[in-house]
Write an enzyme that holds these catalytic residues in place. Sequence first.
Site, PDB file in Angstrom:
ATOM      1  N   LYS A  32       0.862  -1.190   0.000  1.00 11.18           N
ATOM      2  CA  LYS A  32       0.000   0.000   0.000  1.00 11.18           C
ATOM      3  C   LYS A  32       0.891   1.231   0.000  1.00 11.18           C
ATOM      4  CE  LYS A  32      -3.990   0.613   2.166  1.00 11.18           C
ATOM      5  NZ  LYS A  32      -4.974   0.690   1.082  1.00 11.18           N
TER       6      LYS A  32
HETATM    7  N1  PMP Z   1      -7.214  -3.161  -3.075  1.00 13.67           N
HETATM    8  C1  PMP Z   1      -6.804  -1.894  -2.931  1.00 13.67           C
HETATM    9  C2  PMP Z   1      -6.120  -1.232  -4.070  1.00 13.67           C
HETATM   10  C3  PMP Z   1      -7.002  -1.215  -1.709  1.00 13.67           C
HETATM   11  O1  PMP Z   1      -6.588   0.038  -1.572  1.00 13.67           O
HETATM   12  C4  PMP Z   1      -7.671  -1.865  -0.665  1.00 13.67           C
HETATM   13  C5  PMP Z   1      -7.923  -1.138   0.622  1.00 13.67           C
HETATM   14  N2  PMP Z   1      -6.859  -1.289   1.517  1.00 13.67           N
HETATM   15  C6  PMP Z   1      -8.093  -3.193  -0.848  1.00 13.67           C
HETATM   16  C7  PMP Z   1      -7.837  -3.803  -2.077  1.00 13.67           C
HETATM   17  C8  PMP Z   1      -8.770  -3.953   0.247  1.00 13.67           C
HETATM   18  O2  PMP Z   1      -7.845  -4.253   1.269  1.00 13.67           O
HETATM   19  P1  PMP Z   1      -8.296  -4.479   2.755  1.00 13.67           P
HETATM   20  O3  PMP Z   1      -9.375  -5.467   2.740  1.00 13.67           O
HETATM   21  O4  PMP Z   1      -7.081  -4.984   3.441  1.00 13.67           O
HETATM   22  O5  PMP Z   1      -8.760  -3.169   3.279  1.00 13.67           O
END
Ligand code: PMP
Length: 304
Positions: free
Chosen positions: A159
């Site tokens: 991220k």
């Molecule tokens: N894909 C992207 C590009 C994201 O930014 C997120 C949000 N964090 C997710 C998927 C979902 O991840 P998570 O379930 O860990 O929040």
Amino acid sequence: MAQPTVDKIWMDGALVDWADATVHVLTHALHYGSGVFEGIRCYETPDGPAVFRLTEHMLRLERSCKMMRMDMGYSVEDLVEATKQLIAANGLKECYIRPLVFRGYGVMGLNPLPAPVGVTIAVWPWDSYLGEKAMKHGATAGVSSWRQRSNNATPPQIKACGAYINSSFAKMEAVDHGYDEAILLNEAGHVCEGTGENIFVVRDEILLTPLVSDGILEGITRETVIAIADDMDIDVMEATLVRSDLYTADEVFMVGSAAEVVPIREIDHREVGEPGVITKAIQAKYLDVVHGRDSEYEYWLERV
Ligand code: PMP
């Protein structure tokens, strides 16, 4: 819409007033995107506020830092404690949580290594990301003309702040076209994810979701949904999916910490329909789990 504010932000080990949590304009991350972040939710439960899978999020933050060669200077346990302290200090029952580790002020230029590392955690109240109507009746989505960034360019598995211009391009285009959300394909045409969500499709009662190697964030909600679907005796497969799998699906939904579990009712003007049986069952189970209404998954809740 104005950013909701609260009293305190955690900044490099101290609780500071919201208005004082500022940085210099020559902060490295502002220029080169050299930061990593997390998005987490704290929910009101019958036993008080609880953060959903807080440790797993902080572990992913640590992995993102490792790839960026940033030393946070805090352990996962330190950041877990800091988050709980911050939520309590702000007197919040429910909130969104945004930890950020970034290269700060001190040196410019593309080698980030000499720049100091800053660590902050902010919390604020944030309603359902795609809105209540989307949660009940489904959101609309369009396949983006922008492609997902490649594993060998800006790896989707971390991220990283700068990487999110890709999501922003896709989100702006989707909104311009009247859709709630975008779906990104990689250069090979394989389905990846939404701008801030992972994606699932249902076909013949089987839940399918893209492979990590196709270029997605290893979402914590994705992993949660795979686990609860398994416990509900719903078959789940991680597989390469292509655009037509979206158009021919029986059901489609997106998942993420901010978005939770959102049904998709239409993709590129092709009707998927009102939320289906499996989508509704997974959504209900997820909301029960995060709100502490299902004791089986108590171990995912980290009490404030
Ligand atoms: N894909 C992207 C590009 C994201 O930014 C997120 C949000 N964090 C997710 C998927 C979902 O991840 P998570 O379930 O860990 O929040």
